[in-house]
Design a protein around this motif. Structure first.
Motif, short mmCIF file in Angstrom:
data_model
loop_
_atom_site.label_atom_id
_atom_site.label_comp_id
_atom_site.label_asym_id
_atom_site.label_seq_id
_atom_site.Cartn_x
_atom_site.Cartn_y
_atom_site.Cartn_z
N UNK A 92 11.03 -10.29 -23.91
CA UNK A 92 9.99 -11.27 -24.26
C UNK A 92 9.11 -10.83 -25.43
N UNK A 93 8.85 -9.55 -25.53
CA UNK A 93 7.90 -9.07 -26.56
C UNK A 93 8.58 -8.52 -27.81
N UNK A 94 9.85 -8.17 -27.71
CA UNK A 94 10.56 -7.62 -28.87
C UNK A 94 11.72 -8.52 -29.32
N UNK A 95 12.65 -8.77 -28.40
CA UNK A 95 13.86 -9.50 -28.79
C UNK A 95 13.57 -10.96 -29.13
N UNK A 96 12.83 -11.66 -28.29
CA UNK A 96 12.54 -13.07 -28.54
C UNK A 96 11.80 -13.27 -29.87
N UNK A 97 10.71 -12.54 -30.14
CA UNK A 97 10.06 -12.70 -31.45
C UNK A 97 10.99 -12.36 -32.62
N UNK A 98 11.83 -11.33 -32.46
CA UNK A 98 12.77 -10.98 -33.54
C UNK A 98 13.72 -12.13 -33.81
N UNK A 99 14.28 -12.71 -32.74
CA UNK A 99 15.20 -13.84 -32.87
C UNK A 99 14.51 -15.02 -33.56
N UNK A 100 13.29 -15.32 -33.13
CA UNK A 100 12.57 -16.48 -33.68
C UNK A 100 12.21 -16.26 -35.15
N UNK A 101 11.70 -15.08 -35.48
CA UNK A 101 11.28 -14.83 -36.86
C UNK A 101 12.47 -14.80 -37.81
N UNK A 102 13.61 -14.30 -37.36
CA UNK A 102 14.81 -14.33 -38.20
C UNK A 102 15.30 -15.78 -38.37
N UNK A 103 15.31 -16.52 -37.27
CA UNK A 103 15.84 -17.89 -37.29
C UNK A 103 14.96 -18.87 -38.04
N UNK A 104 13.66 -18.62 -38.05
CA UNK A 104 12.72 -19.57 -38.68
C UNK A 104 12.29 -19.14 -40.08
N UNK A 105 12.91 -18.11 -40.62
CA UNK A 105 12.56 -17.65 -41.96
C UNK A 105 12.80 -18.78 -42.96
N UNK A 106 11.76 -19.13 -43.70
CA UNK A 106 11.87 -20.19 -44.69
C UNK A 106 12.03 -21.58 -44.09
N UNK A 107 11.67 -21.73 -42.81
CA UNK A 107 11.87 -23.01 -42.14
C UNK A 107 10.67 -23.93 -42.15
N UNK A 108 9.62 -23.57 -42.85
CA UNK A 108 8.46 -24.45 -42.95
C UNK A 108 7.46 -24.29 -41.84
N UNK A 109 7.60 -23.24 -41.02
CA UNK A 109 6.64 -22.99 -39.96
C UNK A 109 5.60 -21.97 -40.41
N UNK A 110 4.39 -22.15 -39.92
CA UNK A 110 3.36 -21.15 -40.19
C UNK A 110 3.59 -19.94 -39.29
N UNK A 111 2.93 -18.84 -39.61
CA UNK A 111 3.05 -17.63 -38.79
C UNK A 111 2.60 -17.91 -37.36
N UNK A 112 1.54 -18.70 -37.21
CA UNK A 112 1.02 -19.02 -35.88
C UNK A 112 2.03 -19.84 -35.07
N UNK A 113 2.70 -20.78 -35.74
CA UNK A 113 3.71 -21.58 -35.05
C UNK A 113 4.91 -20.74 -34.67
N UNK A 114 5.28 -19.81 -35.51
CA UNK A 114 6.41 -18.93 -35.20
C UNK A 114 6.06 -18.02 -34.03
N UNK A 115 4.82 -17.60 -33.95
CA UNK A 115 4.38 -16.79 -32.81
C UNK A 115 4.38 -17.62 -31.53
N UNK A 140 12.82 -4.22 -19.00
CA UNK A 140 13.77 -5.20 -19.51
C UNK A 140 13.05 -6.49 -19.89
N UNK A 141 12.18 -6.96 -19.00
CA UNK A 141 11.42 -8.19 -19.27
C UNK A 141 10.57 -8.02 -20.52
N UNK A 142 9.91 -6.87 -20.65
CA UNK A 142 9.06 -6.61 -21.81
C UNK A 142 9.86 -6.61 -23.11
N UNK A 143 11.02 -5.98 -23.09
CA UNK A 143 11.85 -5.93 -24.30
C UNK A 143 12.33 -7.32 -24.68
#
Length: 409
Positions: free
Chosen positions: A315-338, A310-313
């Motif tokens: 932190x490693x799957x759901x959180x990055x998915x949420x962040x990358x969807x939410x920050x699309x076109x938001x002016x952040x670099x890939x490194x900052x989104x990570x 559960x923790x792995x899903x």
């Protein structure tokens, strides 16, 4: 008439404060977020260590102490948020606290349901508690990890806003779960009721404090101290009034009062801010140590491999998915989104509310759902423990590897 002083309790409080100050000292020396040392200190004096602190020694005062402490912490974080900074911040903030929060909520509930076999009631309750990243953990991280202002503002605003809404959502779901008689419209009404009460109370208290600080004449030497004390009182009073009317409305009230006062033209602003930061560090130390001391490894281990999955899903799957969807076109670099993806530790609010829910589920007559209470508490504490130790403890190293640390040059 003699006054009885519980010397054991005094010694306990002194020990916790001493450990908290030590943790802050070590954090400043080694440039590591203080919450890592606070967690270690709490576990050391808890039932899994020296057994100095347990849920019995905390008693019913735990929820009260934690509630007031969280109010002070959230107030201070909101006080530092400037309206112009939030207004001009990337669209990512709006998406993280709306679409991103919804994705995290339903994704977490589904994960807990499938991997742990929890009932939907417990799954949604866990999800509500784990939606938010905690400002109580984000603030110490950003104190030692210097990142671009847009990144820091996004993380802080997400933590403060989602902490408020997640706590209210959790209490609404818990009320529905135990009452078993709410229609769908009832959820919306209870949520709006608490959020509205919190915002109204926060605005009124902020207005009163602003008037007292700016319109009442005081001797020049007393004015700075009075301003500091009034703002501290604003956090506690706003929380107490709103929470006495509707449970969990107090957090929204403290956040509203802090944000409002922080964006008004107050005299002695820098003095107020420094004072609030010092008080927040002390309160943060006390609460994190006490809550960490309540961790029971047996409940964490009972989750087994499924708990770690559960923790792995999350932190490693759901959180990055949420962040990358939410920050699309938001002016952040890939490194900052990570970096935003991998720095999403949960904090005090889910821990304290989960503890309160578990106590109520166990103590009802007959017990409502003792197995669900253990699963709820175990899952929430496991996610908090892992994310705080890994994400907060190694935030500076994560930032360094991703190359997002800002230099003073």
């Amino acid at each position: 008439m003699s006054i009885h002083v519980d010397l054991d309790l005094v010694a306990l409080v002194a020990a916790i404060v001493g450990l908290g100050v030590t943790a802050q000292f070590l954090a400043a020396k080694y440039r590591v977020p203080s919450v890592l040392f606070l967690i270690v200190a709490g576990v050391a004096i808890g039932p899994e260590g020296l057994a100095i602190v347990s849920i019995d020694t905390s008693g019913e005062a735990l929820s009260t102490i934690v509630g007031v402490s969280v109010a002070i912490i959230v107030f201070e974080g909101a006080f530092r948020l400037e309206y112009e900074t939030v207004r001009d911040a990337p669209r990512a903030i709006e998406w993280l606290i709306t679409i991103g929060a919804a994705m995290a909520f339903f994704g977490t509930a589904l994960t807990v349901r499938l991997l742990l076999g929890a009932s939907w009631d417990i799954a949604f309750l866990v999800a509500a508690l784990l939606v938010a990243t905690g400002p109580t953990v984000i603030t110490p991280i950003l104190a030692v990890v210097s990142v671009r202002e847009a990144v820091a503002t996004t993380l802080e605003t997400e933590g403060i806003v989602n902490d408020v809404t997640a706590a209210i959502l959790a209490i609404v779901l818990f009320k529905a779960m135990t009452a078993q008689e709410l229609a769908p419209r009832g959820y919306v009404f209870l949520f709006a009721q608490r959020l509205g009460m919190g915002i109204l109370t926060g605005l009124v208290i902020a207005g009163v404090v602003w008037y007292l600080i700016t319109q009442v004449e005081l001797p020049a030497q007393a004015a700075p101290q009075t301003a500091r004390l009034l703002t501290l009182a604003a956090a506690v009073i706003a929380f107490a009034i709103a929470d006495s009317v509707f449970s969990e409305a107090g957090i929204a009230a403290a956040a509203t009062a802090g944000f409002t006062l922080g964006n008004l033209d107050l005299p002695h602003r820098e003095s107020i801010l420094r004072f609030k930061q010092d008080v927040t560090l002390l309160v943060l130390s006390f609460v994190f140590i006490v809550l960490a001391a309540l961790v029971e490894f047996s409940k964490l281990l009972a989750l087994g491999v499924a708990g770690l999955a559960v923790v792995a899903v999350l932190t490693l799957l759901l959180r990055p998915l949420v962040v990358f969807v939410s920050t699309a076109g938001g002016g952040f670099s890939i490194r900052e989104r990570l970096f935003i993806s991998f720095v999403g530790p949960r904090g005090i609010v889910p821990a304290s509310v989960a503890t309160l829910f578990a106590i109520r589920l166990r103590s009802s007559t007959p017990p409502s759902d003792p197995a669900g209470a253990d699963l709820l508490l175990g899952t929430v504490f496991l996610v908090i423990l892992v994310t705080v130790v890994v994400e907060a403890g190694f935030a500076r190293q994560i930032a360094a590897v991703l190359g997002v640390i800002q230099t003073d040059d």
